[in-house]
Each structure stands twice: as structure tokens, then as C-alpha cells.
Design a protein around this motif. Structure first.
Motif, PDB file in Angstrom:
ATOM      1  N   THR A  79      -2.782  -7.289  -5.776  1.00 47.12           N
ATOM      2  CA  THR A  79      -2.433  -6.145  -4.929  1.00 47.12           C
ATOM      3  C   THR A  79      -1.027  -5.716  -5.302  1.00 47.12           C
ATOM      4  OG1 THR A  79      -3.900  -6.624  -3.081  1.00 47.12           O
ATOM      5  CG2 THR A  79      -1.875  -5.459  -2.555  1.00 47.12           C
ATOM      6  N   THR A  80      -0.852  -4.431  -5.558  1.00 49.04           N
ATOM      7  CA  THR A  80       0.454  -3.906  -5.930  1.00 49.04           C
ATOM      8  C   THR A  80       1.135  -3.326  -4.693  1.00 49.04           C
ATOM      9  OG1 THR A  80      -0.420  -3.377  -8.111  1.00 49.04           O
ATOM     10  CG2 THR A  80       1.666  -2.350  -7.502  1.00 49.04           C
ATOM     11  N   GLN A  81       2.434  -3.568  -4.609  1.00 53.02           N
ATOM     12  CA  GLN A  81       3.173  -3.067  -3.441  1.00 53.02           C
ATOM     13  C   GLN A  81       4.459  -2.383  -3.878  1.00 53.02           C
ATOM     14  OE1 GLN A  81       5.549  -5.415  -0.151  1.00 53.02           O
ATOM     15  NE2 GLN A  81       3.403  -5.459   0.454  1.00 53.02           N
ATOM     16  N   GLY A  82       4.716  -1.213  -3.307  1.00 50.42           N
ATOM     17  CA  GLY A  82       5.987  -0.526  -3.553  1.00 50.42           C
ATOM     18  C   GLY A  82       6.927  -0.787  -2.380  1.00 50.42           C
ATOM     19  N   SER A 119      12.793   3.921   1.932  1.00 51.41           N
ATOM     20  CA  SER A 119      12.068   2.720   1.509  1.00 51.41           C
ATOM     21  C   SER A 119      10.950   3.037   0.530  1.00 51.41           C
ATOM     22  CB  SER A 119      11.439   2.012   2.720  1.00 51.41           C
ATOM     23  OG  SER A 119      12.399   1.790   3.726  1.00 51.41           O
ATOM     24  N   ALA A 120      10.262   4.142   0.746  1.00 50.39           N
ATOM     25  CA  ALA A 120       9.095   4.487  -0.078  1.00 50.39           C
ATOM     26  C   ALA A 120       9.519   4.656  -1.533  1.00 50.39           C
ATOM     27  CB  ALA A 120       8.449   5.773   0.434  1.00 50.39           C
ATOM     28  N   THR A 121       8.671   4.173  -2.439  1.00 50.81           N
ATOM     29  CA  THR A 121       9.020   4.179  -3.857  1.00 50.81           C
ATOM     30  C   THR A 121       8.229   5.226  -4.636  1.00 50.81           C
ATOM     31  OG1 THR A 121       7.295   2.562  -4.342  1.00 50.81           O
ATOM     32  CG2 THR A 121       9.496   1.704  -3.825  1.00 50.81           C
ATOM     33  N   VAL A 122       8.724   5.500  -5.835  1.00 44.49           N
ATOM     34  CA  VAL A 122       8.044   6.435  -6.730  1.00 44.49           C
ATOM     35  C   VAL A 122       6.622   5.951  -7.027  1.00 44.49           C
ATOM     36  CG1 VAL A 122       8.022   7.284  -9.118  1.00 44.49           C
ATOM     37  CG2 VAL A 122      10.145   7.342  -7.777  1.00 44.49           C
ATOM     38  N   GLY A 123       6.486   4.667  -7.345  1.00 39.05           N
ATOM     39  CA  GLY A 123       5.161   4.139  -7.686  1.00 39.05           C
ATOM     40  C   GLY A 123       4.188   4.269  -6.531  1.00 39.05           C
ATOM     41  N   GLY A 124       4.662   3.964  -5.344  1.00 38.45           N
ATOM     42  CA  GLY A 124       3.803   4.069  -4.168  1.00 38.45           C
ATOM     43  C   GLY A 124       3.450   5.512  -3.858  1.00 38.45           C
ATOM     44  N   ALA A 125       4.445   6.387  -3.963  1.00 39.71           N
ATOM     45  CA  ALA A 125       4.207   7.806  -3.661  1.00 39.71           C
ATOM     46  C   ALA A 125       3.220   8.408  -4.659  1.00 39.71           C
ATOM     47  CB  ALA A 125       5.523   8.577  -3.669  1.00 39.71           C
ATOM     48  N   VAL A 126       3.296   7.985  -5.918  1.00 37.93           N
ATOM     49  CA  VAL A 126       2.338   8.466  -6.925  1.00 37.93           C
ATOM     50  C   VAL A 126       0.948   7.910  -6.618  1.00 37.93           C
ATOM     51  CG1 VAL A 126       1.663   8.324  -9.353  1.00 37.93           C
ATOM     52  CG2 VAL A 126       4.047   8.814  -8.754  1.00 37.93           C
ATOM     53  N   SER A 127       0.888   6.600  -6.393  1.00 34.30           N
ATOM     54  CA  SER A 127      -0.416   5.943  -6.228  1.00 34.30           C
ATOM     55  C   SER A 127      -1.146   6.400  -4.971  1.00 34.30           C
ATOM     56  CB  SER A 127      -0.239   4.421  -6.187  1.00 34.30           C
ATOM     57  OG  SER A 127       0.284   3.984  -7.425  1.00 34.30           O
ATOM     58  N   THR A 128      -0.393   6.858  -3.985  1.00 32.85           N
ATOM     59  CA  THR A 128      -1.040   7.334  -2.759  1.00 32.85           C
ATOM     60  C   THR A 128      -1.031   8.860  -2.659  1.00 32.85           C
ATOM     61  OG1 THR A 128       1.038   7.182  -1.538  1.00 32.85           O
ATOM     62  CG2 THR A 128      -0.378   5.240  -1.495  1.00 32.85           C
ATOM     63  N   ASN A 129      -0.558   9.529  -3.713  1.00 31.88           N
ATOM     64  CA  ASN A 129      -0.456  11.004  -3.685  1.00 31.88           C
ATOM     65  C   ASN A 129       0.207  11.462  -2.392  1.00 31.88           C
ATOM     66  OD1 ASN A 129      -0.793  13.702  -4.467  1.00 31.88           O
ATOM     67  ND2 ASN A 129      -2.825  13.830  -3.533  1.00 31.88           N
ATOM     68  N   ALA A 130       1.451  11.043  -2.199  1.00 37.75           N
ATOM     69  CA  ALA A 130       2.155  11.298  -0.949  1.00 37.75           C
ATOM     70  C   ALA A 130       2.313  12.795  -0.680  1.00 37.75           C
ATOM     71  CB  ALA A 130       3.526  10.620  -0.989  1.00 37.75           C
ATOM     72  N   GLY A 131       2.458  13.117   0.589  1.00 37.42           N
ATOM     73  CA  GLY A 131       2.563  14.518   1.008  1.00 37.42           C
ATOM     74  C   GLY A 131       3.926  14.822   1.584  1.00 37.42           C
ATOM     75  N   VAL A 185      12.879  10.955 -14.969  1.00 38.99           N
ATOM     76  CA  VAL A 185      11.955   9.857 -15.260  1.00 38.99           C
ATOM     77  C   VAL A 185      12.438   8.613 -14.523  1.00 38.99           C
ATOM     78  CG1 VAL A 185      10.886   8.443 -17.045  1.00 38.99           C
ATOM     79  CG2 VAL A 185      11.461  10.828 -17.533  1.00 38.99           C
ATOM     80  N   ALA A 186      11.621   8.139 -13.595  1.00 40.33           N
ATOM     81  CA  ALA A 186      12.009   7.008 -12.762  1.00 40.33           C
ATOM     82  C   ALA A 186      10.976   5.902 -12.844  1.00 40.33           C
ATOM     83  CB  ALA A 186      12.163   7.447 -11.306  1.00 40.33           C
ATOM     84  N   GLU A 187      11.459   4.666 -12.788  1.00 39.45           N
ATOM     85  CA  GLU A 187      10.536   3.535 -12.732  1.00 39.45           C
ATOM     86  C   GLU A 187       9.932   3.412 -11.335  1.00 39.45           C
ATOM     87  OE1 GLU A 187      12.598   0.130 -14.308  1.00 39.45           O
ATOM     88  OE2 GLU A 187      12.418   0.894 -16.361  1.00 39.45           O
ATOM     89  N   ALA A 188       8.863   2.634 -11.268  1.00 39.72           N
ATOM     90  CA  ALA A 188       8.043   2.604 -10.056  1.00 39.72           C
ATOM     91  C   ALA A 188       8.808   2.195  -8.802  1.00 39.72           C
ATOM     92  CB  ALA A 188       6.858   1.661 -10.265  1.00 39.72           C
TER      93      ALA A 188
END
Lengths: 470, 470
Positions: free
Chosen positions: B71-74, B140-152, B110-113
């Protein structure tokens, strides 16, 4: 030529399509078997002309069962040969012409695959909205084709490509099942966004039968300027400034080379040099605003500052709609203007915007190494980093076979340079049958593997546009 | 709890991660095993803390070979439980913190996750650019998480969701291979757009390790207004008018109900009722423009016309940045403001914008049928058709077990209504472990089949976030 289609499959297809739903008449098929520039010609045992999504599903289902390949065709305006069958069933969307709904509160228009882009523009305008994807071929190009090839055009800078303008899709999948993904939601995070695979999938993952398209407000003011400048590097600086000063109200920012103006003046009747003196490079810029008068004022401020700073050599702003059209015509005629000049190598590359000038310089050097007397015409959507980089044969009365012979080598050099900048060898035209093999040179194997795995999962018999993509 | 991870796999993971690259310390793991509201808690045999993409690839490769789930976590800010392991290896991106590049000419960062959204905002501002995706949890929310969940978030109306803000991705695929799709092109039509599968894929198709994000110009003017009106139907009319009059310069258009203002005034210290009289409904509207003074002028014109036409009952426009913040705080506090009121059923639905008013009316009737004394709080991104539809227990000193007991029934009724309008049961939060089973009620089987086929093709052992999605 693929394996002949069994007679019983043809009979079954005719039966589900009914009268008027198919043709084997050579005259009826002929225009659909030739690419419009004559670069590809094909053949097909049957033209399927479904009128409904259910008929498309029946056709695809029969072909899936029998393992018979299909090529789907919209307006036949593609530039990479993906729409021309070579023995496959030819499925045309020309009878799927309904605009199913236009809802201004949702800013949505739902159109069937065979609706032409120009018809979408009209239907949007009728409810005081705008569909901001325009192509030179919009009188022929269809919604289904524009979706399947992720069409671009001159307004990508502000509104994005077709991918960005689709809210939902209805499609027939390779196994003949209908997928109704015709949502009109701005937000929907409930699993993979399947429509993204069909958009730009070039017909390999199914037949798009209808799309829910995003509409935008009509703009109250617009300003069009033709700007003379020193270099592509200055064009990039100017673009950054335009975006900053207008807060992103730049509708278009198109680069042109002096030679392109000369070709237009020479070869396109009625074209006039837009500025009193010649300049090495030009930009056609358009600003727009929701506020009356605001775009014009922004353009004036922007240009006087840039002239003062020496970033711009000269500029003219259209004072009437007619003048704006005339300036745009110079840009839109860049392809036809070069045609009488003989053999041309064409490229549709994209690089990061910051590297456009460097790309042009390096590509010029490489091309002149291969073809020292070639005339190079770089133009296009600099705001997207998308350059139509055209290499015209040396001046002469007739087509130059030597220039033709060097095409492959020249193209390879140009594409290698784009690839070395993490660029694209097909920014907006797609791969079709023309560029698929070449794209394999540049794609990471892992990426091709994933694409093949997805395709195989969705179309295990590879019946959809089998010669297109990986 | 999944099958225990073999000891040799743990040893190999520790070896590739090296010192500081993993932990089994319960105190170190604890905060990552609890969802921030305490709704989900989990367990994991190993916290993997890779610092590089290569280390992520090594971890995933070992797990793929052994069939061990990950399980991946941002930033652990997800609302549907997708980030909490239940026995899987927990892969945290917290050490992948580099901003690799910021290039204003490309409008790219360009940012890492593991980079936090707030850090992206700062880095963009440092080059006079803006990254227009803001979340309450952006610290707190990260780039990787925002991408993976298609944040709004609140700026989707103008800039789209995360999907629209990503130009390229780097990811480790389920088989441990690195896919470098970190392009920064605006246009690239060379095959399926694979990044679209990872965006919103909730970590099931790979680990996003870095993203190339789109930047936008900083706006020179903005105007924020708090508007009292009669009904959601009037809010929709007002939105259409705002978009038309400003040519799309609407940054945000958020609906609030009177009861939400009352909760904020009561439960959030320092909150003041924004208008002198109470109104049944409110809209928080923000306009922006690249031109100084233009947004304010547009807002004044817009509101005086709407007041004159009776579409608006009253309105206040922020005169200072402080006032604008205070108005926005009322909107942003809508969740915390209701918390002290007891048990709440929460919904994150989307419907077509034109049907928002109808949805609220029908959902209210259905909910009051299930829970006659419930207090209903509908608010959210009406410009996107996205309503956070919250049903608060009857007024009382303590948590109401009866309201809890009716949650499932009420939620089903609300979701059925959204689905009947071709809506979404998760507009922006995703499905995670919370809504996956429920989503199966509403998805067409053909769509689920395709998603499963794609997942199986990319992750045949189903090791990535195995309990999430279909």
C-alpha cells in the motif's frame, strides 16, 4: 492486404445493417479509400454505414466473433493514413449525425461521431456558447475522428486538445459491447478514466459513437496582431510576457518564418505582406476577454511595451474583423502556400517551449547537412512547443527527385533531435500507419509493452485498426 | 489481515532500502496506520521509506516477484481509507522530497511524489507562477497522492482537476519497472496516454514517483464576494451569467446553505455572519483577471445587475485581502463547523450542473423520509456540480446512535438519486476501501470488466493497493 473476409460474415453484416446501411459500390467506396492528399489508397470488401450505436455494436460483434478486422473512418481528414483500410471492413460514421443535446447550464453538447466540427461550432453558437477546437479541416473532420486522434489546432494554448474538451464518451468496445460513458460531469473519481484510452487511441480500442463535449463562454472582445521579430528565442520571451501580462488570456500564439510569408504572398492569391518591412520571424497573437474592449486594450499595452523594450521590431493590430481574418489566413495558408514549391519533408514535432529556438537551430543545421540548398519553413503553435517543421526542396520548376530521396535521412535527423529534447515526433497528427514503426525507435520498451498489454486485454484478436499503433 | 510477509522478503527489502530507508518501530509507524479522522486503522510488517525512484523500483520488484502486496501512502490525508495498509508493506513517499526543476518558460514544475502541495505553491510563486490546485490539507497532502487520487479542490471550475494539471509522470509499474513519462510537452499524440491511467488510479497501477506539473500566470486582480440568494436554482442561473459576463474568469463558485453559516458562527470562533440579514442560500464567488482592477470592476457590474434583476438578495464584496480570507474561511470551515453537532452522514456526489437544484430537492425529501429530524447541509463546488451533501443528526447534546444506525439506508437513497441523474457517488474523494463495493452497484458491468482487464494486464498478481478499486 489482409485475409479475405468470409462470405457469410459479409452476409451477416449486410443483414444487421439493412438497406442503405452498407455498400459495395466501387463509386460509393472510392472517396473513402483515398487519403485526401493521395498519399495512401486502400481497399475494403464492405463499407458499413451504421446509423445507430446498436448497429455499430452489431457490426463489431460479428467481426469480433469471426476475427475480421475493421478500420473506422470519420471525415477522412487524417494525415497519417490511419483511416484508410487495406482489406478490412470499412466502418464509416457518416450516418451518425445527430446532435443529441445542447445544455447551456451544463456547458455541454452531446454529438454523435459523424457530426462535423463545424456543425458543433454552429450548434454551440446557437445557445451563445463556444466549442474552442478549430481545425482547417473542420468542415469535414468529425467528432469521432477528432476524439480518436486527440485533435489539436490553434487554440490548444488556452483550451487544451480534444482530450481536455471531452466530458464523456459512448463507444463500442472491440468485443462489440456498448460502453455508455456519456457522462456530463466535471468530476467523477470512481475508478480508471476509461475515456482517456479511447481519446487518442486512434480507433484501436473501440469505435467512439458519441461524445459529451465541453462548451465555453463566447468572448466579448478579441485582438489579433501580426508581429515582426528577430528570432524564435524572442518569440518565446514574448509569449511568457503575454501570458503574464494577460493572466493567461492568450488564445493563440503562432510562429511564422519570413519564407512562409513569401510563399503565401507568391502562391496564395490575395495575400499581402502584413508589415511594411520584412522581418526574420513573425508571431500571430490573439488575446481575448469576456469584457468588451479589454482584449484590444491589453494588446496595445503589451505591444507598446515590447516595442519600447526592443523585443518586437514592428507590429500591426487588426482594426476590423476582416483584417483579423486576413491575418489569420496567412497563418492558415502556410501549408497550401508551400505546396507549389515542390517536394516537402513535413514534421509535426513538439519540444518543451523553452527549447523551441534551440530545436529550430539544431534541426536547421542537421537538415542543411543532408540537403544544403533546402528551404526550411518552421511554423506553428509555439505556445504549445509544437512546430510544423517543413523542409522544401531547392527552388526549381519541377519536383526534385533528389529531395525526395533524402527525405528518410532528413526526417530521422529531425526526429532524433526532437527526441533528444524529450520531445514528440507526432505532436498532434498521431501515428497512424505512417509513424508507428518510427515511434518504436523512440519509445521506451516498457511503455510499448504496457500499451500492448492494454490493447491485448481489450482487443485480444486485434481486430480494431490492426495496422495502427503498437 | 493479509497473508504474513515471508521473512526473507523483509530482509531483502531492508537490504535494498539501507539504513534509514525502512522502519519496524511501532512509534514510527503509528501515525501512518491511522486515518486522520480515526475511521480506519491498519497494520504493516514494514514501513519502506525509499529515497529514490530506483529504490522504489527495487522494493516493488521484490514484492512483485514474491507476490507480496504493497500500500502506497503520501500525506495520509485521503478520505476513503485507500492509504491505510491492512498487513501490506507500507510504502511511504515521505523521503522523496526534491523539486527537480522549475522552468517558467515551459510553465512547468517537476516535483517528486513526497513534495507537499504547499511546497509546490511556494516554488511556483518564487518564479512568479502559480499552481492552481489548492486543498484544505495542502500542508500535508503530497504531489504523489494528489496525482493518484486525481485531487480536486476549489479551483476546478477554471483549471480542472489534477488530471488537467499533469504534463508528465514518472512511475514504478507493478512489475517493478520504471516508466519515465516525465515529459513536459503540451502535445504528444504517440499512442495511449498512459499517465491518465495512473492519475486517479489510486495507486493500483503503480507508484507515482514524480510529476511534471503545469504552472499558470499569477493574476493581477481578484474579487471575492459573498452573495445571499433564494435557492440553488438561482445559484445555477447566477453561475451561467457569471461565466458569460466574465468570459470564463470565474475562479470559484461555491454554494453554502444557511445552516452552514449558522454552524460556523456557532462552532468556529471568530466567524461572523457575512451579511446583515439571513438568506436561505449563499454563494461565495471569486473572479480573477490578468489586468489590475479588472476583476473588481467585473464583480461590481455583475452584482449590481443581478441585484437589480432580483436574482441576488444581497451581497458583500471583500475590500481587503483580510476580508477575502475571512469570507473564504467560512467556506473552508464548513466541515469543521458541523463536527460538534454530532453524527453526520457525508456524501461527495456530482451531478450535471443543471440538475444540482433538483438533486438537492430530491435528496432532501428522501433523507427526511429516513431521518425526519435530520439537519441537512448541502454545500460545495456548484460550478462543478459537486455537492458535499451532509446530513447532521437532530439537535442534541450527544452523538445520536439512531442517526448512525440509519446511515447506510440514507446514503443508499442519496446515491441512488445521484446515479439516476448520471451522477457520481465520489466526485473528488475516490473510492478507496470505503466506496469500492458500493460503486459496483452503479457501474455498468462492461466498465468494471474493462477496468479489471487493464489492472490484470498491468498487475497480474494484484500486489498494488489490492483492497482498493475493482
Amino acid at each position: 492486404m489482409t485475409v479475405p473476409v468470409p462470405a457469410d460474415v459479409l452476409s451477416r453484416l449486410k443483414a444487421v445493417l439493412g438497406e442503405g446501411g452498407w455498400s459495395q459500390d466501387p463509386d460509393r467506396l472510392a472517396p473513402k479509400l483515398v487519403e485526401w492528399r493521395g498519399r495512401w489508397t486502400g481497399e475494403s470488401p464492405l463499407l458499413a454505414l451504421p446509423k445507430t450505436t446498436e448497429e455499430v455494436a452489431a457490426v463489431v460483434g460479428i467481426c469480433f466473433e469471426a476475427g475480421v478486422p475493421i478500420t473506422t473512418q470519420g471525415g477522412n481528414t487524417g494525415l497519417v493514413g490511419g483511416q484508410i483500410p487495406r482489406g478490412e471492413i470499412l466502418l464509416s460514421t457518416e450516418r451518425m449525425r445527430a446532435i443529441r443535446d445542447v445544455e447551456p447550464y451544463d456547458d455541454v453538447l452531446v454529438a454523435e461521431a459523424g457530426v462535423k466540427l463545424a456543425e458543433v461550432h454552429e450548434a454551440a453558437a446557437a445557445v451563445r456558447r463556444r466549442f474552442p477546437l478549430g481545425l482547417a479541416s473542420e468542415g469535414s473532420a468529425t467528432v469521432g475522428g477528432a476524439v480518436s486522434t486527440n485533435a489539436g489546432g490553434t487554440q490548444v494554448l488556452r483550451y487544451g486538445m480534444m482530450r481536455n474538451l471531452v466530458l464523456g464518451l459512448e463507444a463500442v468496445l472491440p468485443n462489440g459491447e456498448i460502453w455508455n460513458g456519456l457522462k456530463r460531469l466535471r468530476k467523477d473519481n470512481t475508478g480508471y478514466d476509461l475515456k482517456q484510452l479511447l481519446i487518442g487511441g486512434e480507433g484501436t480500442l473501440g469505435v467512439v459513437t458519441a461524445a459529451a463535449l465541453k462548451l465555453y463562454p463566447v468572448m466579448a472582445s478579441r485582438a489579433v496582431a501580426f508581429i515582426g521579430l528577430e528570432s524564435p528565442a524572442d518569440a518565446i520571451k514574448l509569449l511568457a510576457r503575454a501570458k503574464e501580462e494577460t493572466g493567461g488570456a492568450v488564445e493563440a500564439f503562432e510562429l511564422l518564418a519570413r519564407i512562409g510569408i513569401e510563399f503565401a504572398v507568391k502562391n496564395v492569391p490575395g495575400t499581402r505582406d502584413p508589415l511594411p518591412e520584412a522581418h526574420p520571424w513573425y508571431v500571430l497573437a490573439e488575446f481575448s476577454s469576456g469584457e468588451a474592449g479589454s482584449a484590444e486594450a491589453a494588446m496595445e499595452r503589451f505591444l507598446s511595451q515590447a516595442l519600447e523594450d526592443g523585443l518586437v521590431r514592428d507590429a500591426v493590430v487588426a482594426q476590423t474583423e476582416g483584417q483579423a481574418k486576413a491575418l489569420w489566413a496567412i497563418r492558415e495558408d502556410q501549408s497550401v502556400a508551400q505546396k507549389p514549391e515542390g517536394v516537402i519533408w513535413k514534421h509535426d514535432v513538439a519540444v518543451p517551449v523553452s527549447q523551441v529556438a534551440d530545436f529550430i537551430a539544431r534541426a536547421n543545421a542537421a537538415v542543411l547537412d543532408v540537403a544544403p540548398r533546402a528551404r526550411i519553413l518552421a511554423f506553428g503553435h509555439v505556445g504549445d512547443g509544437n512546430i510544423h517543421y517543413d523542409v522544401v526542396q531547392p527552388e526549381s520548376g519541377a519536383a526534385d527527385p533528389e529531395h525526395s530521396a533524402r527525405r528518410e535521412e532528413g526526417m530521422l535527423r529531425v526526429h532524433d533531435i526532437a527526441a533528444s529534447m524529450s520531445g514528440s515526433i507526432s505532436a498532434e497528427h498521431g501515428l497512424g500507419v505512417m509513424k508507428t514503426a518510427e515511434a518504436l525507435r523512440y519509445k521506451a520498451p516498457v511503455e510499448v509493452e504496457v500499451m500492448r498489454a492494454i490493447r491485448n486485454a481489450m482487443d485480444p484478436k486485434r481486430i480494431m485498426n490492426p495496422r495502427v499503433l503498437f
